[in-house]
Design a protein around this motif. Structure first.
Motif, mmCIF file in Angstrom:
data_model
loop_
_atom_site.group_PDB
_atom_site.id
_atom_site.type_symbol
_atom_site.label_atom_id
_atom_site.label_comp_id
_atom_site.label_asym_id
_atom_site.label_seq_id
_atom_site.Cartn_x
_atom_site.Cartn_y
_atom_site.Cartn_z
ATOM 1 N N ASP A 61 -53.774 4.866 -41.075
ATOM 2 C CA ASP A 61 -55.089 4.616 -40.479
ATOM 3 C C ASP A 61 -54.945 4.691 -38.964
ATOM 4 O OD1 ASP A 61 -57.718 3.946 -40.064
ATOM 5 O OD2 ASP A 61 -57.411 1.789 -40.349
ATOM 6 N N ARG A 62 -54.897 5.891 -38.463
ATOM 7 C CA ARG A 62 -54.589 6.110 -37.052
ATOM 8 C C ARG A 62 -55.775 5.737 -36.167
ATOM 9 N NH1 ARG A 62 -51.968 11.692 -34.523
ATOM 10 N NH2 ARG A 62 -51.848 10.954 -32.370
ATOM 11 N N GLN A 63 -55.496 4.964 -35.130
ATOM 12 C CA GLN A 63 -56.532 4.483 -34.219
ATOM 13 C C GLN A 63 -56.540 5.295 -32.919
ATOM 14 O OE1 GLN A 63 -58.653 1.947 -35.309
ATOM 15 N NE2 GLN A 63 -57.504 2.403 -37.183
ATOM 16 N N ASP A 64 -56.913 6.566 -33.034
ATOM 17 C CA ASP A 64 -56.984 7.455 -31.878
ATOM 18 C C ASP A 64 -58.267 8.264 -31.950
ATOM 19 O OD1 ASP A 64 -54.639 6.948 -30.366
ATOM 20 O OD2 ASP A 64 -53.429 8.054 -31.812
ATOM 21 N N ALA A 96 -55.023 0.496 -31.633
ATOM 22 C CA ALA A 96 -55.595 1.120 -30.444
ATOM 23 C C ALA A 96 -54.858 0.617 -29.207
ATOM 24 C CB ALA A 96 -57.076 0.802 -30.346
ATOM 25 N N ARG A 97 -54.733 1.480 -28.208
ATOM 26 C CA ARG A 97 -54.088 1.074 -26.954
ATOM 27 C C ARG A 97 -54.951 0.029 -26.255
ATOM 28 N NH1 ARG A 97 -50.774 2.796 -22.534
ATOM 29 N NH2 ARG A 97 -49.826 4.524 -23.682
ATOM 30 N N VAL A 98 -54.294 -1.048 -25.803
ATOM 31 C CA VAL A 98 -55.015 -2.136 -25.134
ATOM 32 C C VAL A 98 -54.713 -2.208 -23.652
ATOM 33 C CG1 VAL A 98 -55.182 -3.511 -27.231
ATOM 34 C CG2 VAL A 98 -53.195 -3.780 -25.742
ATOM 35 N N ALA A 99 -53.661 -1.515 -23.193
ATOM 36 C CA ALA A 99 -53.309 -1.540 -21.773
ATOM 37 C C ALA A 99 -52.630 -0.232 -21.407
ATOM 38 C CB ALA A 99 -52.388 -2.720 -21.452
#
Length: 337
Positions: free
Chosen positions: A130-133, A205-208
């Motif tokens: 489940d890729r978050q991009d 997902a990227r957070v920083a």
């Protein structure tokens, strides 16, 4: 500069770092939490790939607070492949795990991957189920690339771009990484005869920080794929490729030349006087003649390239005492006393 290796450990975690100052402390905390209840001695190797922020200062602080943290700093940016190669060289663990510094990989998946490795596999790859991009810029190009590479390389992985991957140490010793070949580690592992498995892992997902990837890398992947396919099939017998191409191009050029020659002879046969008709029928201005000559020259060039490549391969293997095979184990008779 090479770090002197001390005692062996169970696990080395290699983390390439490029401008990830905000993610390093939380990542180490997550790794520590994930391995807290595991009976494993481990180290975390941060490889600073020429960051322009304070990433290495953070690594130094983490090293001072935790002796399991190892820091490597490049003088300039060399790329993720070089970071992996440096981390592999310094690793002391019997298992070596790679993970991105952006915290999109979840360290909580590490114990399950090691458990899968201990089932007897040499490499376990993560699959971001489940890729978050972003779909258009990341997921779609990745899906197409994975399908294309799987078909061409006969290595049926669903996710080649996931950096969360665990190896046995002997696998990384066989990997000779350069350029941007980290994208094709599964193909290189398969070529060396090691066994692989793929397990679903979490993706966040990227957070920083900012993503370092873009659509432009797709074109570089295509070029690197051609390199891998060549090395996989023809690295120890390049004449098979260049000889085949040289024979095909040269043979086609010869056939075109024979065709033009036959036309000139046929013109002489149809004329009342053979030599007059033969001489009057001109082929010198026909583009087909030029193409035939170019194909013959190209065929000769390919054959010469194949011979030179064969000499280089022989020099490469003989000068370094390299073998053209990969051994898993050897069973021999015990000496009689």
């Amino acid at each position: 500069m090479r770090i002197e290796k001390m005692e062996n450990l169970d696990l080395s975690i290699v983390v390439p770092v490029y401008n990830e100052e905000e993610n390093l402390r939380p990542l180490l905390a997550e790794i520590t939490a994930a391995l807290k209840d595991e009976p494993l001695s481990y180290e975390v190797i941060f490889v600073d790939d020429g960051s322009s922020d304070t990433s290495f200062a953070v690594i130094e602080a983490l090293h001072q607070a935790d002796s399991r943290v190892v820091g490597i700093q490049f003088r300039r940016n060399h790329g993720q492949t070089a970071a992996f190669a440096a981390g592999f060289e310094q690793a002391r663990g019997r298992y070596i795990l790679t993970i991105d510094a952006d915290r999109q990989n979840d360290p909580a998946d590490i114990p399950a991957m090691i458990k899968k490795l201990e089932e007897g596999y040499d490499v376990v790859n993560g699959w971001r189920e489940d890729r978050q991009d972003a779909f258009l810029m990341r997921k779609l190009p990745s899906f197409i690339a994975n399908r294309l590479i799987a078909r061409l390389s006969n290595v049926p992985l669903r996710d080649r771009g996931c950096s969360l991957r665990v190896f046995r140490a002997e696998v990384t010793e066989e990997l000779k990484l350069y350029g941007e070949l980290h994208r094709f580690i599964p193909e290189m592992v398969s070529f060396a005869g090691f066994s692989m498995a793929e397990v679903p892992v979490h993706h966040r997902a990227r957070v920083a920080g900012q993503s370092k990837y873009g659509i432009s890398r797709t074109f570089r992947v295509i070029v690197d794929l051609m390199t891998i396919l060549f090395l996989r099939k023809y690295s120890d017998r390049p004449m098979h490729l260049f000889g085949m191409l040289g024979t095909a191009f040269g043979g086609l050029g010869v056939l075109m030349g024979l065709y033009l020659t036959w036309l000139k002879i046929w013109a002489g046969i149809q004329a009342r006087q053979f030599w007059t008709g033969f001489r009057d029928y001109s082929i010198g201005e026909r583009p087909l003649l030029l193409l035939a000559v170019l194909l013959v020259i190209l065929g000769v060039q390919f054959l010469v390239m194949g011979l030179i490549a064969e000499l280089m391969v022989r020099t490469y293997y003989e000068s370094q005492d390299k073998t053209v095979y990969f051994i898993r184990q050897v069973l021999t008779a015990e000496k009689q006393t």
